[in-house]
Motif scaffolding. Structure first.
Motif, PDB file in Angstrom:
ATOM      1  N   ALA A  98     108.858 -11.537 -36.355  1.00  0.00           N
ATOM      2  CA  ALA A  98     109.821 -13.291 -35.731  1.00  0.00           C
ATOM      3  C   ALA A  98     111.256 -12.282 -36.906  1.00  0.00           C
ATOM      4  CB  ALA A  98     109.526 -14.143 -36.288  1.00  0.00           C
ATOM      5  N   GLY A  99     111.409 -11.324 -38.000  1.00  0.00           N
ATOM      6  CA  GLY A  99     112.410 -12.050 -38.649  1.00  0.00           C
ATOM      7  C   GLY A  99     113.402 -11.118 -37.475  1.00  0.00           C
ATOM      8  N   LEU A 100     112.513  -9.794 -36.730  1.00  0.00           N
ATOM      9  CA  LEU A 100     113.389  -9.059 -36.207  1.00  0.00           C
ATOM     10  C   LEU A 100     113.797  -9.357 -34.767  1.00  0.00           C
ATOM     11  CD1 LEU A 100     111.289  -5.633 -37.119  1.00  0.00           C
ATOM     12  CD2 LEU A 100     113.463  -6.474 -37.862  1.00  0.00           C
ATOM     13  N   ASP A 101     112.989 -10.234 -34.291  1.00  0.00           N
ATOM     14  CA  ASP A 101     113.000 -10.816 -33.032  1.00  0.00           C
ATOM     15  C   ASP A 101     112.231 -11.651 -32.241  1.00  0.00           C
ATOM     16  OD1 ASP A 101     113.078 -11.146 -29.567  1.00  0.00           O
ATOM     17  OD2 ASP A 101     113.645  -8.448 -29.974  1.00  0.00           O
ATOM     18  N   VAL A 102     113.520 -13.215 -32.708  1.00  0.00           N
ATOM     19  CA  VAL A 102     112.030 -14.258 -32.485  1.00  0.00           C
ATOM     20  C   VAL A 102     111.355 -14.469 -31.161  1.00  0.00           C
ATOM     21  CG1 VAL A 102     114.053 -15.908 -31.441  1.00  0.00           C
ATOM     22  CG2 VAL A 102     111.955 -16.776 -33.211  1.00  0.00           C
ATOM     23  N   ARG A 103     111.982 -13.479 -30.144  1.00  0.00           N
ATOM     24  CA  ARG A 103     111.491 -13.794 -28.253  1.00  0.00           C
ATOM     25  C   ARG A 103     110.114 -13.312 -28.685  1.00  0.00           C
ATOM     26  NH1 ARG A 103     114.527 -13.880 -22.699  1.00  0.00           N
ATOM     27  NH2 ARG A 103     112.151 -13.703 -21.517  1.00  0.00           N
ATOM     28  N   LEU A 104     110.396 -11.829 -29.008  1.00  0.00           N
ATOM     29  CA  LEU A 104     108.610 -10.805 -28.536  1.00  0.00           C
ATOM     30  C   LEU A 104     108.050 -11.658 -29.481  1.00  0.00           C
ATOM     31  CD1 LEU A 104     110.315  -7.175 -29.364  1.00  0.00           C
ATOM     32  CD2 LEU A 104     109.626  -8.014 -27.443  1.00  0.00           C
ATOM     33  N   ALA A 105     108.115 -12.087 -30.850  1.00  0.00           N
ATOM     34  CA  ALA A 105     107.775 -12.258 -31.672  1.00  0.00           C
ATOM     35  C   ALA A 105     106.795 -14.046 -31.155  1.00  0.00           C
ATOM     36  CB  ALA A 105     108.074 -13.162 -33.092  1.00  0.00           C
ATOM     37  N   PHE A 106     107.332 -14.606 -30.453  1.00  0.00           N
ATOM     38  CA  PHE A 106     106.713 -16.041 -29.703  1.00  0.00           C
ATOM     39  C   PHE A 106     105.848 -15.130 -28.610  1.00  0.00           C
ATOM     40  CE2 PHE A 106     106.575 -18.828 -26.129  1.00  0.00           C
ATOM     41  CZ  PHE A 106     106.410 -20.296 -27.012  1.00  0.00           C
ATOM     42  N   ASP A 107     106.192 -14.970 -27.598  1.00  0.00           N
ATOM     43  CA  ASP A 107     105.213 -14.264 -27.120  1.00  0.00           C
ATOM     44  C   ASP A 107     103.898 -13.087 -27.734  1.00  0.00           C
ATOM     45  OD1 ASP A 107     107.101 -14.297 -24.385  1.00  0.00           O
ATOM     46  OD2 ASP A 107     108.022 -12.136 -24.715  1.00  0.00           O
ATOM     47  N   PHE A 134      92.622 -20.831 -36.288  1.00  0.00           N
ATOM     48  CA  PHE A 134      94.155 -21.207 -34.999  1.00  0.00           C
ATOM     49  C   PHE A 134      93.925 -22.254 -35.581  1.00  0.00           C
ATOM     50  CE2 PHE A 134      91.067 -16.835 -33.198  1.00  0.00           C
ATOM     51  CZ  PHE A 134      92.090 -16.477 -32.517  1.00  0.00           C
ATOM     52  N   ASP A 135      93.308 -23.231 -35.944  1.00  0.00           N
ATOM     53  CA  ASP A 135      94.246 -24.729 -35.964  1.00  0.00           C
ATOM     54  C   ASP A 135      95.533 -24.510 -37.146  1.00  0.00           C
ATOM     55  OD1 ASP A 135      92.836 -26.185 -34.066  1.00  0.00           O
ATOM     56  OD2 ASP A 135      90.763 -26.832 -35.060  1.00  0.00           O
ATOM     57  N   ALA A 136      95.166 -23.695 -37.796  1.00  0.00           N
ATOM     58  CA  ALA A 136      96.045 -23.852 -39.376  1.00  0.00           C
ATOM     59  C   ALA A 136      97.049 -23.616 -39.107  1.00  0.00           C
ATOM     60  CB  ALA A 136      95.306 -23.056 -40.474  1.00  0.00           C
ATOM     61  N   ALA A 137      96.995 -22.568 -38.161  1.00  0.00           N
ATOM     62  CA  ALA A 137      98.146 -21.299 -37.081  1.00  0.00           C
ATOM     63  C   ALA A 137      99.172 -22.308 -36.202  1.00  0.00           C
ATOM     64  CB  ALA A 137      97.504 -19.982 -36.731  1.00  0.00           C
ATOM     65  N   THR A 138      99.508 -23.226 -36.263  1.00  0.00           N
ATOM     66  CA  THR A 138      99.702 -24.460 -34.671  1.00  0.00           C
ATOM     67  C   THR A 138     101.073 -24.290 -35.611  1.00  0.00           C
ATOM     68  OG1 THR A 138      98.940 -26.049 -35.707  1.00  0.00           O
ATOM     69  CG2 THR A 138      98.022 -25.103 -33.835  1.00  0.00           C
ATOM     70  N   ALA A 139     101.393 -24.513 -36.849  1.00  0.00           N
ATOM     71  CA  ALA A 139     102.698 -24.392 -37.179  1.00  0.00           C
ATOM     72  C   ALA A 139     103.465 -23.234 -37.792  1.00  0.00           C
ATOM     73  CB  ALA A 139     102.760 -25.012 -38.650  1.00  0.00           C
ATOM     74  N   ASP A 140     102.574 -22.219 -37.355  1.00  0.00           N
ATOM     75  CA  ASP A 140     104.085 -20.910 -36.692  1.00  0.00           C
ATOM     76  C   ASP A 140     103.702 -20.927 -35.133  1.00  0.00           C
ATOM     77  OD1 ASP A 140     103.583 -19.535 -39.186  1.00  0.00           O
ATOM     78  OD2 ASP A 140     101.685 -18.931 -39.021  1.00  0.00           O
ATOM     79  N   LEU A 141     103.343 -20.800 -34.410  1.00  0.00           N
ATOM     80  CA  LEU A 141     103.224 -21.138 -32.832  1.00  0.00           C
ATOM     81  C   LEU A 141     104.750 -22.371 -32.715  1.00  0.00           C
ATOM     82  CD1 LEU A 141     102.245 -21.316 -30.101  1.00  0.00           C
ATOM     83  CD2 LEU A 141     100.818 -22.881 -30.405  1.00  0.00           C
ATOM     84  N   ALA A 142     104.444 -23.822 -33.545  1.00  0.00           N
ATOM     85  CA  ALA A 142     106.068 -24.513 -33.208  1.00  0.00           C
ATOM     86  C   ALA A 142     106.869 -24.049 -34.178  1.00  0.00           C
ATOM     87  CB  ALA A 142     105.075 -25.815 -33.938  1.00  0.00           C
ATOM     88  N   SER A 143     106.631 -22.972 -34.842  1.00  0.00           N
ATOM     89  CA  SER A 143     108.266 -22.465 -34.538  1.00  0.00           C
ATOM     90  C   SER A 143     108.577 -21.753 -34.595  1.00  0.00           C
ATOM     91  CB  SER A 143     107.632 -22.096 -37.172  1.00  0.00           C
ATOM     92  OG  SER A 143     109.114 -21.926 -37.405  1.00  0.00           O
ATOM     93  N   LEU A 144     107.979 -20.843 -33.670  1.00  0.00           N
ATOM     94  CA  LEU A 144     108.657 -19.730 -33.367  1.00  0.00           C
ATOM     95  C   LEU A 144     108.945 -20.473 -32.222  1.00  0.00           C
ATOM     96  CD1 LEU A 144     105.746 -17.029 -33.376  1.00  0.00           C
ATOM     97  CD2 LEU A 144     108.208 -17.474 -34.652  1.00  0.00           C
ATOM     98  N   ALA A 145     108.186 -20.889 -31.178  1.00  0.00           N
ATOM     99  CA  ALA A 145     108.594 -21.562 -30.391  1.00  0.00           C
ATOM    100  C   ALA A 145     109.429 -22.381 -30.368  1.00  0.00           C
ATOM    101  CB  ALA A 145     107.720 -22.529 -29.335  1.00  0.00           C
ATOM    102  N   SER A 146     109.972 -22.878 -31.760  1.00  0.00           N
ATOM    103  CA  SER A 146     111.359 -23.675 -31.350  1.00  0.00           C
ATOM    104  C   SER A 146     112.556 -22.997 -31.195  1.00  0.00           C
ATOM    105  CB  SER A 146     111.399 -25.196 -32.395  1.00  0.00           C
ATOM    106  OG  SER A 146     110.092 -26.245 -31.890  1.00  0.00           O
ATOM    107  N   ARG A 147     112.090 -22.328 -32.156  1.00  0.00           N
ATOM    108  CA  ARG A 147     113.423 -21.037 -32.457  1.00  0.00           C
ATOM    109  C   ARG A 147     114.203 -19.745 -30.939  1.00  0.00           C
ATOM    110  NH1 ARG A 147     111.255 -17.492 -37.659  1.00  0.00           N
ATOM    111  NH2 ARG A 147     112.667 -15.945 -37.352  1.00  0.00           N
ATOM    112  N   ALA A 148     112.848 -19.825 -30.665  1.00  0.00           N
ATOM    113  CA  ALA A 148     112.532 -19.231 -29.209  1.00  0.00           C
ATOM    114  C   ALA A 148     113.789 -19.566 -28.124  1.00  0.00           C
ATOM    115  CB  ALA A 148     111.622 -19.198 -29.065  1.00  0.00           C
ATOM    116  N   GLY A 149     113.485 -21.781 -28.126  1.00  0.00           N
ATOM    117  CA  GLY A 149     114.357 -22.120 -27.811  1.00  0.00           C
ATOM    118  C   GLY A 149     113.637 -22.825 -26.540  1.00  0.00           C
ATOM    119  N   PRO A 150     113.760 -23.556 -26.360  1.00  0.00           N
ATOM    120  CA  PRO A 150     113.333 -24.602 -24.700  1.00  0.00           C
ATOM    121  C   PRO A 150     113.619 -23.595 -23.332  1.00  0.00           C
ATOM    122  CG  PRO A 150     114.566 -25.975 -26.112  1.00  0.00           C
ATOM    123  CD  PRO A 150     115.591 -24.944 -26.908  1.00  0.00           C
TER     124      PRO A 150
END
Length: 455
Positions: A98-107, A134-150
């Motif tokens: 994510a620190g290098l490429d947030v779009r690749l990280a989101f995928d 997996f439930d505990a990782a939803t914060a990472d999912l939300a963070s990366l999705a938000s950084r990637a953009g709508p």
């Protein structure tokens, strides 16, 4: 005699390891990698990250593909190692890539979550550790999705919800509060525009997204009509509509959910009493009255609610709305209501918590027979009243001792302590009848004897 080396030099810390030098550390890492395939894969990913995000993404993809393609059963012995690797993969994606490429990280985080269905089938997981991970990782999912953009994240998440709803409804719902409002609004629009009214798990996701984006109409649309007529749900709708300045709609929602009496049964022709509204409904009624500009009726309703609930929060709201000096009269009224409450212990709990110790002491002395000594807070209340109101404290201690005697098997340490405290307080009480410690001890012995006879 040789001097012992300083202990800090031998402790495993970043500073001490760095002092070993790059060459020695590389040798140690090679040894560790040879013994642990998982650690070696992590080293390869770190080296790939130094080359670039594309190379790191490729290494992550290799491992994700291998895990997804496997059909081997994972025993309880091997489960910890798998969970540890999944955690490591998540961290590499969410932190390193994510620190290098947030779009690749989101995928990749989406692909990581898509491992769950097959893993849930083949992993021996009696403790339920896999879904928790997996439930505990939803914060990472939300963070990366938000950084990637709508524009990037919304189509991916909508596709996941459309094709894999069972799992993704839970994850998106859990992470909705961490999404950016812009992404939540885009997801909400894509899931509802031109589509049938959401139901089931999708409706729950829509409700969470509507909450995050502040879309009240979408939030209400996600609630089934039959649920909107339930008092608690209708009250929440009315409260939100009132806060949004939509008083007329709030009134409609509130009245539609007003509790009604059940129809008379064939065995009882008497008209049944109307069902008493829950506290949440009464609170919503106050909010609607205020939104309608009916201030006096709202105040009367709040007083009625306070009389029922003895809520300190409601009382503070009432007092805050009053001019100087009128709040003193209102406070006296509140104390009188607490003192006369049908449940003496509830009234006492309010007075002690406010605090209104004089009124609490008066209640104890006026309603001694209604004091339940088994209440957990009785000893604490007695200690707080003992200094200024020893008579009330004495009553509480005695009621406590009698209650324990009726419940227990004999004179316990706590009862002995209560007897000693009561004897000390009795010496400070002026009322002769109340100060008679021997009469209390005799009463206590009678309770103990009666219990022994029953057993």
């Amino acid at each position: 005699m040789a001097k012992r080396p300083a202990a800090p030099k031998k402790s495993v810390s970043a500073a001490n390891l760095a002092a070993l030098g790059a060459e020695r550390l590389a040798e140690l890492l090679m040894e560790a990698g040879a013994e642990s395939p998982a650690f070696k894969r992590r080293l390869r990913m770190e080296l790939a990250a130094e080359v670039g995000p594309g190379d790191l993404a490729l290494e992550i993809d290799k491992r994700l593909t291998t895990i997804a393609a496997s059909r081997a059963r994972v025993s309880w012995r091997k489960r910890p190692a798998l969970l540890s690797e999944l955690q490591a993969l998540r961290r590499v994606i969410a932190e390193r890539l994510a620190g290098l490429d947030v779009r690749l990280a989101f995928d990749r985080i989406v692909a990581w979550f898509d491992l769950y269905p097959s893993l849930s089938v083949r992993v021996s997981d009696a403790k339920g550790e896999l879904p928790v991970l997996f439930d505990a990782a939803t914060a990472d999912l939300a963070s990366l999705a938000s950084r990637a953009g709508p524009d990037i994240a919304a189509p991916v998440l909508v596709e996941a919800l459309s094709t894999r709803l069972n799992q993704w409804a839970s994850w998106v719902g859990r992470g909705a509060g961490d999404l950016s409002p812009e992404l939540a609004a885009r997801l909400l629009a894509d899931l509802t525009r031109g589509r049938p009214r959401p139901t089931g798990k999708l409706a729950l996701v829509v409700r969470k997204l509507a909450d995050r984006s502040g879309d009240l109409d979408a939030w209400m649309l996600s609630i089934p009509d039959e649920d909107q007529r339930k008092p608690d749900t209708g009250a929440e709708m009315a409260r939100r509509l009132a806060a949004a300045g939509r008083a007329a709609e709030a009134r409609i929602a509130l009245e539609a959910s007003r509790p009604v009496a059940p129809p008379p049964s064939r065995w009882n022709r008497r008209e049944p009493d109307p069902e008493r509204p829950p506290d949440a409904w009464l609170e919503a009624e106050v909010a609607v009255l205020e939104a309608e500009g009916r201030a006096e009726e709202a105040e009367a309703a709040r007083w009625a609610m306070f009389e029922r609930t003895l809520s300190a929060e409601d009382l503070r709201v009432l007092l805050a709305r009053l001019p100087d000096f009128e709040d003193v009269v209102a406070l006296d009224r509140a104390f009188d209501l607490a003192a006369a409450h049908p449940d003496a212990m509830k009234g006492l709990a309010f007075l002690m918590a406010w605090p209104a110790l004089l009124q609490a002491a008066e209640l104890v002395q006026a309603r001694t027979g209604e004091i339940r000594g088994a209440h957990d807070d009785v000893p604490l209340w007695a200690s707080r009243l003992a200094g200024r109101y020893p008579a009330a404290a004495l009553i509480l201690l005695r009621r406590r001792a009698l209650a324990l005697a009726a419940l227990g098997s004999g004179v316990t340490d706590e009862i002995q302590g209560l007897i000693a405290e009561a004897e000390t307080l009795a010496a400070a009480v002026e009322d002769p009848a109340l100060a008679d410690h021997e009469a209390f001890v005799a009463e206590l012995q009678g309770v103990l004897a009666a219990r022994r006879r029953r057993w």
